[in-house]
Design an enzyme around this catalytic site. Structure first.
Site, short mmCIF file in Angstrom:
data_model
loop_
_atom_site.label_atom_id
_atom_site.label_comp_id
_atom_site.label_asym_id
_atom_site.label_seq_id
_atom_site.Cartn_x
_atom_site.Cartn_y
_atom_site.Cartn_z
CB THR B 158 -40.82 -32.09 49.27
OG1 THR B 158 -39.78 -30.53 49.70
CG2 THR B 158 -40.81 -33.22 48.00
CB THR B 195 -28.03 -26.03 45.82
OG1 THR B 195 -29.02 -26.80 45.04
CG2 THR B 195 -26.63 -25.39 45.37
CD GLU B 276 -38.78 -28.56 56.97
OE1 GLU B 276 -39.10 -29.66 55.91
OE2 GLU B 276 -37.90 -29.69 57.77
#
Lengths: 404, 404
Positions: B158, B195, B276
């Site tokens: 993603t 996870t 991120e």
């Protein structure tokens, strides 16, 4: 740093409190050309109460204040606070600094050492240059004035972009009682333990034990319900002095308790409004939880979630991240009884997006600078409200560079 | 998004695993022009084990997988995973979508429905367009190949900036056993529960109960020891299939357990390396705690602290924030026995800055892209290691805009 867009228009007009005087001075601890130390002198016969961080690495002044709560109320008292250095994790030198400062304040003011409460806020792990503070004690004592509370509020600022004050007046038995408080705080703000630096004064008459109980209870619903970044300071302290100068006994008085709650909530909100990098003030209201403790867990989980906070910064009605934060909180929750609203707009209910959900209307709501996220868990009567701010580039800029 | 600066140079060469084949396809669930669904078909007689998020709002596929663990190992099995939509908080439609997809995979592959394990990752709260997936099942089945694991890894990405794979070969009783695994994960990563999406395959022979025990134990020391942002996904799932194609029984074999640990740790580290906005890979190693659980609390408190993570982003040797994070963790700690090191540099000990502390040397160390923060609490033998990344403007940019 520019002033927070969420700041109040101006510092409020605070009433003078009989029995308390203030002064601020520039001791050059870290900042140049600004006041960085304040002294409040409190008349004999005042009750003093306080709440403090429960951090295992709390600072020397915090440990010192905790030991002094309950000391003889018939004596003069003083609060001495510096910014620019927190005197935390400074080993035995930390307590030696506190002792030296207290001794100097005692010599100047006549207050016994165990009625002198100090606090320090700023960088952790640097020795406190206490000689610079001691060199200013005479000036601070000579300049004492009942009207100097705003300058005292300015002297204790660190990354704060505005000075924080709040006041209330309440009539008890036909006579006026006044409350005035100041606070500092912007980053390293988390509610689980205590607060940042807060000083509240009243001319009400109330015993130390009763005052302590009231302050602790009100703290649980105000400062312990705010979070900027989930990080708890080593220096958090709230001290309140009740001088009794009004001659009005407020022990057990509900109106006084309400007024104190308003002052503390106002100051707590101002800390959130000055959250590092904040552009949105967010109320998270959780209802329908199994109990209040579960509701508080869910509210904090939402308010501390970086993904929820960045979505708010981006004005993105991303309620899926609220679902995530409910799920990870550890509180009892049932997907199918959970409902979520943004302001008055129900965005999710019955385990699913609300049937008349409008992305457009919700996105328009997210553009407000004051937002409310409501979560009803639908399984009990527990509730909790927590206040927070968004997580922006401003927070990263302030904290990737500033050595605090 | 540019590839993370912490990414491995390239996707590793993964061995083919006897008994497992893969294919990926572009179903157009959300992303354009890229594969977003993968199917792995697993031979009859394979053991399957899994660990999942403990979120109270976990997704429909997670609930479905949990119910299917322990189903008859003698039958064919399949893993079907899509990206672009998490099928989480989608009410009864969520489980209906899972059922429809499983039915289609069963019809195509001949696997019974209770041996088909699905997962979905992406936006929360949107209905899964499962018809688009079902339309690709025949293509996915026809294209099955033992060498397609890398494309499978790409299909489940993603916000990931690189595909994640790891492998190990271990010799047991003179014969080779192979392990190959893939993972996705970048944001909404927190270790307390489970996870992100992880799929591991081996040709070893081991019963389902033994495999489950091994996977759960190894998970506790690998995926449960990473955090990017303290936010726990509603979709986290790890599934492992042991086909037995090697004919080698590894039940209770320590070398196999070590090899599996290496594969899982490697994948876990890759998730952190793709955190991120990450620019630094940080190992937080806590020793000397009262017990392992306290050590883990302290390690997570440091690894999740926004102030520690922004200091690392700013290459600021701000060990005072580590002191703060130890203090707020809730674990037993004693300021005067605590020591802190950055790499090999002791920055604080005995409740105080280390006597030969050099700001210059420590600042130079902070410029590395791989950092280790060591904390010894000096009160017991508990220890824990956690891996995390820094908190940067990149994280804010990704999450203030991306509807995930």
């Amino acid at each position: 740093m520019p002033v927070s867009p969420l700041a109040p228009a101006k510092f409020p007009q605070l009433p003078t409190i009989g029995g308390v005087t203030f002064a601020a001075a520039a001791a050059g601890i870290k900042y140049k050309d600004r006041a960085d130390v304040m002294l409040a002198v409190i008349a004999p016969g005042s009750s003093i109460a306080g709440v403090f961080t429960r951090s295992a690495t709390r600072s020397a002044p915090v440990l010192d204040c905790q030991a002094k709560l309950g000391s003889d109320a018939s004596k003069i008292a003083a609060f001495l606070v510096n910014s620019g250095n927190s005197n935390a994790f400074t080993g035995s030198r930390g307590s030696a600094s506190v002792e030296a400062v207290c001794k100097a304040v005692a010599a100047e003011t006549g207050a016994p050492v165990d009625r002198i409460f100090t606090a320090s806020t700023g960088v952790i792990g640097e020795p406190l240059p206490h000689d610079r503070i001691i060199a200013k004690i005479t000036e601070l004592h000579e300049n004492q004035s009942a009207g100097e509370i705003e300058n005292a509020a300015r002297a204790i600022m660190t990354t704060d972009t505005f000075a924080k004050g709040a006041a209330a007046t309440v009539t008890v038995d036909g006579k006026e009682v006044k409350i005035a408080g100041i606070a500092k705080g912007s980053g390293m703000i988390a509610p689980d333990m205590a607060t940042m630096l807060v000083y509240i004064f009243t001319d009400a008459q109330i015993g130390q034990a009763d005052l302590q109980k009231l302050v602790s209870e009100t703290n649980a619903k105000t400062f312990n319900c705010i979070t900027v970044d989930s990080d708890t300071s080593t220096s958090d302290s709230l001290l309140m002095a009740a001088t009794g100068a009004s001659g009005v006994d407020v022990t057990g008085n509900a109106d006084f308790a309400t007024a104190l709650h308003e002052v503390m909530q106002d100051l707590a909100h101002q800390v959130v409004r000055d959250g590092e990098g904040a552009t949105k003030f967010v109320t998270v209201k959780v209802t329908g939880a199994q109990d209040d403790s579960d509701a508080h867990k869910v509210a904090l989980s939402i308010a501390n979630s970086p993904l929820v906070k960045t979505a708010i910064a981006g004005e993105d009605a991303n309620w899926g991240r609220v679902v995530m934060a409910v799920g990870k909180s550890g509180a009892a929750a049932d997907r199918d009884t959970l409902s979520i609203r943004f302001g008055d707009i129900t965005v999710a209910e019955n385990g699913w997006r609300a049937p008349d959900y409008s992305e457009e209307a919700t996105s328009a709501y997210m553009k407000n600078s004051e937002l409310e996220i409501g979560v009803d868990l639908g399984i009990g009567n527990g509730e909790s409200t927590v206040w927070t701010c968004d997580l922006t580039h401003g927070y990263i800029s302030i904290n990737a560079d500033y050595r605090s």
